[in-house]
Motif scaffolding. Structure first.
Motif, short mmCIF file in Angstrom:
data_model
loop_
_atom_site.label_atom_id
_atom_site.label_comp_id
_atom_site.label_asym_id
_atom_site.label_seq_id
_atom_site.Cartn_x
_atom_site.Cartn_y
_atom_site.Cartn_z
N HIS A 232 27.18 -48.76 -48.64
CA HIS A 232 25.91 -49.99 -49.15
C HIS A 232 25.51 -49.33 -49.85
O HIS A 232 25.12 -49.85 -50.66
CB HIS A 232 25.30 -49.94 -47.61
N ILE B 40 29.03 -56.83 -51.03
CA ILE B 40 28.80 -55.88 -49.93
C ILE B 40 27.89 -56.83 -48.60
O ILE B 40 26.41 -57.21 -48.87
CB ILE B 40 27.96 -54.93 -50.25
N LEU C 187 32.80 -56.78 -48.81
CA LEU C 187 32.92 -55.89 -48.65
C LEU C 187 32.02 -56.11 -47.01
O LEU C 187 30.86 -56.19 -47.35
CB LEU C 187 32.97 -54.81 -49.57
#
Ligand SMILES: Nc1ncnc2c1ncn2[C@@H]1O[C@H](COP(=O)(O)OP(=O)(O)OP(=O)(O)O)[C@@H](O)[C@H]1O
Ligand SMILES: [Mg+2]
Lengths: 223, 301
Positions: free
Chosen positions: A53, A85, A162
């Motif tokens: 992250h 993300i 993601l």
């Protein structure tokens, strides 16, 4: 999509070194891949997700996310990567002064989405996690499971490339956990790379898939 | 059970700064700074105006006193001495004009010191000649020698020396005022820095989360700067307004020297400077908050 080369993570800073929690991790998760992330408590699952992250930088090794070498990327380039993300935190991390709606809207607003285009997506996402009736509630007025579902909605609403989920079913009953798995699989089917850390063996058994397995900060199975 | 109706979010406060960035303390302290700055500004403007006034009025002037002789019989009559000195002055190099003051003018000059006694004809007063010089003034000492030979006891008094001393004093006062302004600005920067740091500490979790969701440093700094700017502007306005009655009082005290106070008579730099104070406070708030937040954010990856 996600590639680690001999990545180690040591907490602490230059003045006071903390524990070494991840040792020489190397693996690849291809674009559109799905991975369980498993391992006993304290193995380093949350730490690995924090790395992916971009919340911490590797102490050693190279980490590629979206093809970008995050170790050499300029600091100013990272926010744009982070906005692609989605992260469901183990401890939710909802902003206590904002309503469920505003918490979920946060990623869209940070991405500069015009306000008129924020509300429909946020409302739809909250409906998906079964919280249409609780949009105006502050986190303090929500149950643990409801807070977790707000956190899930916030992670997913921006359609991230993601998606990282840290123990996302920890506070959910079986029916809600199944509903969440359908959501994650749908995101995955639409092209998102999905990594889910969990202790929930029953859930994994019902949804078999490749797993990264950590033990004491070392990768013992790379899926 | 019916849910409360959904209320439109306050988009501008996603970091919850409304409660985190001192909404009473900061304006109050900035108001105090602005108040001091207004007084300093007034001091500076007042000193500048006095210096200007003295220099324009008196730099190129002399007074010549021709005393009344103690024994009139021993010397030419007073009128003749005065005429001789006047004639010498008018032909002296560098003198633009020389004119003897009338007894009435002399009495008016002396009234602040002697009261009505100044107009008592029995009082022996010197004759006074007001001299205006051309800008490239001659040496007053040479003039003194020359006039002393014509009429012993004649005194040449150059205003320039006094004006130079007063002007130096005025400029020192002005310098002190600027120093006060600089110190006040520095304290304001420190105050905004401390308030911003406290806000950062109070909202640390929210900031880290928003940073994690992909907020740029600029986005977060803007949130803080917007609030700090507004609070500093508020404080600046309050402080400046609070200073106005005090400045009015000072103007009233100065009235015997400067004439009745009125707005048009205020120095122009003060008329510009006072409204600029709140803007300067706002600018300090903006720049300081931006710099403080951006420096703090560098601890995050
Ligand atoms: N900020 C930190 N500073 C120092 N040590 C930390 C920090 N965060 C985690 N650790 C340590 O790193 C190790 C791995 O922690 P991590 O949270 O990654 O484990 P986990 O696999 O997610 O565990 P769980 O399943 O209980 O969530 C633990 O020993 C923990 O004590
Ligand atoms: Mg964990």
């Amino acid at each position: 999509m996600v590639r680690l080369e001999e990545v180690s993570l040591q907490y602490g800073n230059a003045r006071r070194a903390g524990p070494m929690v991840l040792h020489d991790l190397s693996f690849i998760v291809p674009e559109g891949g799905f991975r369980w992330l498993r391992g006993p408590s304290g193995a380093g699952k949350t730490s690995l997700l924090r790395l992916l992250h971009l919340a911490v930088r590797p102490s050693r090794g190279r980490l590629f996310v979206f093809g970008s070498d995050t170790g050499v990327a300029r600091r100013a380039e990272l926010p744009a990567l982070r906005r692609r993300i989605g992260m469901v935190f183990q401890d939710f991390r909802l902003l206590t002064h904002l309503s469920a709606f505003d918490n979920v809207a946060l990623p869209l607003r940070l991405a500069g989405r015009p306000e008129a285009k924020v509300a429909p997506d946020v409302a739809e996402m909250l409906r998906w996690v079964g919280l249409s009736a609780r949009m105006a509630a502050r986190p303090a007025a929500l149950s643990g499971g409801e807070q977790q579902r707000v956190a899930i909605a916030r992670a997913v609403v921006g359609r991230p490339s993601l998606l990282l989920a840290d123990e996302p079913t920890g506070n959910l009953d079986d029916a809600q956990a199944e509903r969440l798995m359908r959501l994650l699989k749908e995101m995955n089917r639409l092209g998102a790379t999905v990594i889910v850390a969990t202790h929930n063996a029953a859930l994994v058994a019902r949804h078999p898939g490749p797993a990264l397995r950590l033990e004491q900060g070392r990768l013992i199975d790379d899926g | 059970m019916a849910e409360p109706p959904y209320r439109r979010p306050r988009r501008s406060d996603d970091l919850g700064l409304r409660h985190a960035l001192g909404d009473r303390m900061l304006p109050l302290l900035v108001a105090a700074m602005a108040f001091l700055a207004a007084l300093a500004l007034a001091g500076s403007a007042g000193a500048a105006a006095l210096v200007r006034h003295w220099q324009e009025g008196a730099a190129a002037a002399l007074t010549v006193q021709v005393p009344t002789p103690a024994a009139p019989a021993a010397a030419p009559a007073e009128g003749e001495r005065l005429a001789a000195v006047l004639a010498a002055l008018q032909s002296a190099p560098g003198v633009a004009a020389a004119r003897a003051l009338t007894p009435a003018e002399l009495a008016a000059l002396l009234r602040p010191w002697l009261g009505t006694a100044g107009s008592d004809p029995a009082l022996p007063l010197p004759a006074v000649i007001a001299v205006h010089l051309v800008p490239a003034a001659p040496d007053p000492d040479a003039l003194q020698d020359q006039l002393g030979r014509i009429a012993p006891g004649t005194l040449v008094e150059s205003h320039g020396v006094w004006v130079a001393r007063l002007a130096r004093l005025g400029r020192s006062v002005q310098g002190c005022a600027w120093l006060v302004l600089a110190v006040v600005a520095a304290v304001a920067v420190a105050v905004v820095t401390a308030a911003t740091r406290a806000g950062l500490a109070a909202r640390r979790e929210a900031i880290e989360l928003v940073h994690g969701l992909g907020a740029t440093d600029g986005y977060i700094a803007r949130r803080f700067a917007r609030r700090a700017t507004w609070l500093a502007l508020l404080g600046g306005v309050i402080g400046t307004l609070a200073a106005l009655p005090v400045l009015g009082l000072l103007a009233a005290l100065a009235a015997p020297f400067t004439g009745p106070p009125d707005l048009a008579m205020l120095p122009a730099d003060l008329l510009v400077g006072l409204p600029a104070l709140p803007l300067a406070a706002a600018a300090i708030g903006f720049v300081t908050a931006q710099a403080t937040v951006r420096r703090w954010l560098r601890r995050l990856p």
